[in-house]
Design an enzyme around this catalytic site. Sequence first.
Site, PDB file in Angstrom:
ATOM      1  N   PHE A  11       0.839  -1.198   0.000  1.00 11.45           N
ATOM      2  CA  PHE A  11       0.000   0.000   0.000  1.00 11.45           C
ATOM      3  C   PHE A  11       0.875   1.248   0.000  1.00 11.45           C
ATOM      4  O   PHE A  11       0.751   2.147   0.802  1.00 11.45           O
ATOM      5  CB  PHE A  11      -0.951  -0.032   1.204  1.00 11.45           C
ATOM      6  CG  PHE A  11      -2.133   0.885   1.037  1.00 11.45           C
ATOM      7  CD1 PHE A  11      -3.047   0.675   0.016  1.00 11.45           C
ATOM      8  CD2 PHE A  11      -2.327   1.954   1.906  1.00 11.45           C
ATOM      9  CE1 PHE A  11      -4.130   1.527  -0.147  1.00 11.45           C
ATOM     10  CE2 PHE A  11      -3.406   2.808   1.746  1.00 11.45           C
ATOM     11  CZ  PHE A  11      -4.312   2.591   0.724  1.00 11.45           C
ATOM     12  N   THR A  94       3.993  -4.810  -3.732  1.00 12.45           N
ATOM     13  CA  THR A  94       5.011  -4.524  -2.721  1.00 12.45           C
ATOM     14  C   THR A  94       6.270  -4.017  -3.434  1.00 12.45           C
ATOM     15  O   THR A  94       6.369  -4.068  -4.660  1.00 12.45           O
ATOM     16  CB  THR A  94       5.349  -5.782  -1.888  1.00 12.45           C
ATOM     17  OG1 THR A  94       5.897  -6.770  -2.744  1.00 12.45           O
ATOM     18  CG2 THR A  94       4.109  -6.333  -1.194  1.00 12.45           C
ATOM     19  N   LYS A 123       8.527  -5.797 -10.430  1.00 17.56           N
ATOM     20  CA  LYS A 123       9.435  -6.364 -11.438  1.00 17.56           C
ATOM     21  C   LYS A 123      10.331  -7.474 -10.891  1.00 17.56           C
ATOM     22  O   LYS A 123      10.664  -8.419 -11.608  1.00 17.56           O
ATOM     23  CB  LYS A 123      10.337  -5.260 -12.015  1.00 17.56           C
ATOM     24  CG  LYS A 123       9.566  -4.142 -12.690  1.00 17.56           C
ATOM     25  CD  LYS A 123      10.523  -3.048 -13.138  1.00 17.56           C
ATOM     26  CE  LYS A 123       9.802  -1.839 -13.674  1.00 17.56           C
ATOM     27  NZ  LYS A 123       9.154  -0.999 -12.627  1.00 17.56           N
ATOM     28  N   GLY A 204       8.875  15.370  -8.967  1.00 19.00           N
ATOM     29  CA  GLY A 204       8.414  14.025  -8.581  1.00 19.00           C
ATOM     30  C   GLY A 204       8.548  13.012  -9.711  1.00 19.00           C
ATOM     31  O   GLY A 204       8.018  11.907  -9.629  1.00 19.00           O
ATOM     32  N   GLU A 207      13.272   9.712  -8.675  1.00 20.54           N
ATOM     33  CA  GLU A 207      13.387   9.342  -7.258  1.00 20.54           C
ATOM     34  C   GLU A 207      14.525  10.136  -6.613  1.00 20.54           C
ATOM     35  O   GLU A 207      15.410  10.622  -7.313  1.00 20.54           O
ATOM     36  CB  GLU A 207      13.767   7.860  -7.149  1.00 20.54           C
ATOM     37  CG  GLU A 207      12.810   6.902  -7.809  1.00 20.54           C
ATOM     38  CD  GLU A 207      11.604   6.609  -6.950  1.00 20.54           C
ATOM     39  OE1 GLU A 207      11.751   6.634  -5.715  1.00 20.54           O
ATOM     40  OE2 GLU A 207      10.523   6.390  -7.517  1.00 20.54           O
ATOM     41  N   ASP A 218      16.381   0.225 -14.960  1.00 18.85           N
ATOM     42  CA  ASP A 218      14.920   0.106 -15.110  1.00 18.85           C
ATOM     43  C   ASP A 218      14.577  -0.306 -16.548  1.00 18.85           C
ATOM     44  O   ASP A 218      13.763  -1.203 -16.772  1.00 18.85           O
ATOM     45  CB  ASP A 218      14.260   1.446 -14.750  1.00 18.85           C
ATOM     46  CG  ASP A 218      12.758   1.402 -14.938  1.00 18.85           C
ATOM     47  OD1 ASP A 218      12.091   0.654 -14.196  1.00 18.85           O
ATOM     48  OD2 ASP A 218      12.234   2.087 -15.844  1.00 18.85           O
ATOM     49  N   LYS A 222      12.859  -3.917 -17.805  1.00 18.98           N
ATOM     50  CA  LYS A 222      11.661  -3.945 -18.671  1.00 18.98           C
ATOM     51  C   LYS A 222      11.938  -4.761 -19.932  1.00 18.98           C
ATOM     52  O   LYS A 222      11.083  -5.523 -20.393  1.00 18.98           O
ATOM     53  CB  LYS A 222      11.206  -2.523 -19.005  1.00 18.98           C
ATOM     54  CG  LYS A 222      10.561  -1.840 -17.795  1.00 18.98           C
ATOM     55  CD  LYS A 222      10.294  -0.384 -18.061  1.00 18.98           C
ATOM     56  CE  LYS A 222       9.644   0.282 -16.847  1.00 18.98           C
ATOM     57  NZ  LYS A 222       9.749   1.738 -16.891  1.00 18.98           N
TER      58      LYS A 222
HETATM   59  N1  LIG Z   1       5.737   4.096  -8.251  1.00 19.98           N
HETATM   60  C1  LIG Z   1       5.504   3.902  -9.554  1.00 19.98           C
HETATM   61  O1  LIG Z   1       5.185   4.825 -10.306  1.00 19.98           O
HETATM   62  C2  LIG Z   1       5.606   2.507 -10.121  1.00 19.98           C
HETATM   63  C3  LIG Z   1       5.364   2.290 -11.490  1.00 19.98           C
HETATM   64  C4  LIG Z   1       5.408   0.987 -11.994  1.00 19.98           C
HETATM   65  C5  LIG Z   1       5.713  -0.069 -11.143  1.00 19.98           C
HETATM   66  N2  LIG Z   1       5.971   0.170  -9.820  1.00 19.98           N
HETATM   67  C6  LIG Z   1       6.226  -0.986  -8.945  1.00 19.98           C
HETATM   68  O2  LIG Z   1       5.040  -1.191  -8.163  1.00 19.98           O
HETATM   69  C7  LIG Z   1       5.388  -1.663  -6.848  1.00 19.98           C
HETATM   70  C8  LIG Z   1       4.787  -0.726  -5.819  1.00 19.98           C
HETATM   71  O3  LIG Z   1       5.320   0.568  -6.015  1.00 19.98           O
HETATM   72  P1  LIG Z   1       5.221   1.675  -4.859  1.00 19.98           P
HETATM   73  O4  LIG Z   1       5.884   2.893  -5.388  1.00 19.98           O
HETATM   74  O5  LIG Z   1       3.814   1.760  -4.370  1.00 19.98           O
HETATM   75  O6  LIG Z   1       6.153   0.951  -3.747  1.00 19.98           O
HETATM   76  P2  LIG Z   1       6.590   1.354  -2.283  1.00 19.98           P
HETATM   77  O7  LIG Z   1       6.402   2.814  -2.040  1.00 19.98           O
HETATM   78  O8  LIG Z   1       7.923   0.745  -2.075  1.00 19.98           O
HETATM   79  O9  LIG Z   1       5.515   0.602  -1.340  1.00 19.98           O
HETATM   80  C9  LIG Z   1       5.577  -0.749  -1.157  1.00 19.98           C
HETATM   81  C10 LIG Z   1       4.467  -1.236  -0.242  1.00 19.98           C
HETATM   82  O10 LIG Z   1       4.686  -2.635  -0.040  1.00 19.98           O
HETATM   83  C11 LIG Z   1       4.492  -2.924   1.325  1.00 19.98           C
HETATM   84  N3  LIG Z   1       5.243  -4.115   1.719  1.00 19.98           N
HETATM   85  C12 LIG Z   1       6.581  -4.307   1.733  1.00 19.98           C
HETATM   86  N4  LIG Z   1       6.853  -5.569   2.181  1.00 19.98           N
HETATM   87  C13 LIG Z   1       5.653  -6.166   2.412  1.00 19.98           C
HETATM   88  C14 LIG Z   1       5.253  -7.443   2.869  1.00 19.98           C
HETATM   89  N5  LIG Z   1       6.150  -8.390   3.190  1.00 19.98           N
HETATM   90  N6  LIG Z   1       3.925  -7.701   3.017  1.00 19.98           N
HETATM   91  C15 LIG Z   1       3.014  -6.760   2.703  1.00 19.98           C
HETATM   92  N7  LIG Z   1       3.319  -5.524   2.261  1.00 19.98           N
HETATM   93  C16 LIG Z   1       4.624  -5.228   2.120  1.00 19.98           C
HETATM   94  C17 LIG Z   1       4.975  -1.689   2.071  1.00 19.98           C
HETATM   95  O11 LIG Z   1       4.404  -1.737   3.370  1.00 19.98           O
HETATM   96  P3  LIG Z   1       4.517  -0.546   4.440  1.00 19.98           P
HETATM   97  O12 LIG Z   1       3.514   0.461   3.961  1.00 19.98           O
HETATM   98  O13 LIG Z   1       4.130  -1.184   5.718  1.00 19.98           O
HETATM   99  O14 LIG Z   1       5.928  -0.073   4.370  1.00 19.98           O
HETATM  100  C18 LIG Z   1       4.422  -0.591   1.146  1.00 19.98           C
HETATM  101  O15 LIG Z   1       3.078  -0.328   1.497  1.00 19.98           O
HETATM  102  C19 LIG Z   1       6.915  -1.735  -6.804  1.00 19.98           C
HETATM  103  O16 LIG Z   1       7.303  -3.055  -7.050  1.00 19.98           O
HETATM  104  C20 LIG Z   1       7.353  -0.800  -7.930  1.00 19.98           C
HETATM  105  O17 LIG Z   1       8.603  -1.163  -8.482  1.00 19.98           O
HETATM  106  C21 LIG Z   1       5.918   1.410  -9.290  1.00 19.98           C
END
Ligand SMILES: NC(=O)c1ccc[n+]([C@@H]2O[C@H](COP(=O)([O-])OP(=O)(O)OC[C@H]3O[C@@H](n4cnc5c(N)ncnc54)[C@H](OP(=O)(O)O)[C@@H]3O)[C@@H](O)[C@H]2O)c1
Length: 338
Positions: A11, A94, A123, A204, A207, A218, A222
């Site tokens: 989340f 996650t 990924k 934004g 990172e 990245d 992909k």
């Molecule tokens: N951000 C983007 O624009 C984007 C685009 C494409 C793909 N992605 C991919 O999508 C995924 C999510 O991205 P994000 O930016 O939302 O990631 P993020 O900010 O790293 O958030 C990850 C979430 O996963 C939770 N988590 C970690 N370990 C866990 C576990 N063992 N059990 C349950 N929950 C767990 C974390 O919990 P806590 O809240 O408790 O820390 C956090 O809520 C990543 O793999 C990323 O590479 C992201």
Amino acid sequence: MKHIPVVVIGFGPVGRALVKLMIEKEGELKQRYNLSLDLKCILRSSVAFFPSPSSGSLNLDLLEKIDNPIFWHEKPSLDYLLRLTPPGVLFEVTSSDLKTGQPGYDHIKKALINGWHVVTANKGPLLLYFQELHKIARDNKLKIKFSGATAAALPVLDVGKICLAGARIFKIEGILNGTTNYILTRMNEGISYSEALLEAQRKGIAEKNPSYDVEGLDTAVKLALLAAALFDFQLGLNDIEITGITRITPEEVAQASKQGKKIKLLGCLNFEDNSLKARVRPEVLDPNHPLYFVDGSNKGVTFFTDFMGELTIIGGKSDPRGAAAAMLKDLINLYCNF
Ligand SMILES: NC(=O)c1ccc[n+]([C@@H]2O[C@H](COP(=O)([O-])OP(=O)(O)OC[C@H]3O[C@@H](n4cnc5c(N)ncnc54)[C@H](OP(=O)(O)O)[C@@H]3O)[C@@H](O)[C@H]2O)c1
């Protein structure tokens, strides 16, 4: 109406955008697709949120409740949760770990073993365990969908797999990373690499630690996912020649610009002598190149095929909301035969 149990694990920005989108699109999903999503649970690393079944799982009050820590409880095991209800879709969002694939690998495997389809943007597990996870899915007559992991809202996988079905794709070239494309676009407009990076971070787009993007990783990941999905080739990062954009000088950009050209970070999959070559590197494109006009944080991909010619797609949002929208699209495509 098809009722689909849904569990969201993770989340962060993407998980949150996904839940918000499910709420916003609830009516449309019912009307246009005959799909009713039943959100069973949201899981974070140590806590879980259960929407109240009496008030319907997707409603506007939900986001307010989600933001209140008193509604989050100690997390039960994922296995236990997946066995509580008839199976549906696990959204796995996650954090991505490219060295271990965890925790996503365990989550995806558990979901498939318990009869749940998986839609993920993560990924790491796919890079390392693509074949194994897809075999488990096939053995259980389930699907893993991962548009969100390849280029978010740019539908690269769908075009490659569905729209070009039957054609032989012999080369794919892509600008697959919005951050690097933004930096190069701004350098082309006359500012330095560090100024462009700072600007991207302020907006934004990049990172705080931009190395994963600017060093080309990245894009390489992909490419590896596209190679696995479209060519059944499992590539590791060591199989890909990777050069990022950190060493590009303003002089090189200006020189290209003077000749009416642009430097772009291109990912390329190419069949040479029956083997698949993969590389990521900055290349100088002239205006005849189909990706020349892909500027800012946009992305684009060109497929080169035998009987369908050359096909380019450009655009698609690449922020968390774009990734979430790609995941919702994957769910719709799991249940609707168009
Ligand atoms: N951000 C983007 O624009 C984007 C685009 C494409 C793909 N992605 C991919 O999508 C995924 C999510 O991205 P994000 O930016 O939302 O990631 P993020 O900010 O790293 O958030 C990850 C979430 O996963 C939770 N988590 C970690 N370990 C866990 C576990 N063992 N059990 C349950 N929950 C767990 C974390 O919990 P806590 O809240 O408790 O820390 C956090 O809520 C990543 O793999 C990323 O590479 C992201």
